[in-house]
Design a protein around this motif. Sequence first.
Motif: not given
Length: 94
Positions: A6-23
């Motif tokens: 299970r995951f939850r974005y860290q406080p302050g993390a933006r969706a763009e950051e997560v998508r960029s990391r996945v890529l």
Amino acid sequence: MLWYCRFRYQPGARAEEVRSRVLDQHDKGLNSPEKIRGWYNLAGGGAGFMLVETDDPQELTDILEPYMDVVNWDVHAIYELPYDQMIEKFRKQR
């Protein structure tokens, strides 16, 4: 072994950051997509879970660790309970 991650974005993390990391991880060949049995988001975004199959906990850590600054992981080993088989087992145990 199957792992519920299970995951939850860290406080302050933006969706763009997560998508960029996945890529980035994908382009480096580090996501091990052949081990991901399912990837789900929760309605509303910012959280979800993955089902990852590996018998090596270190391999699981290697897959998840690069995301720890953008998502928080809650990981559990899981196993399937085939419904029909479980009903029969419960009937015998009654």
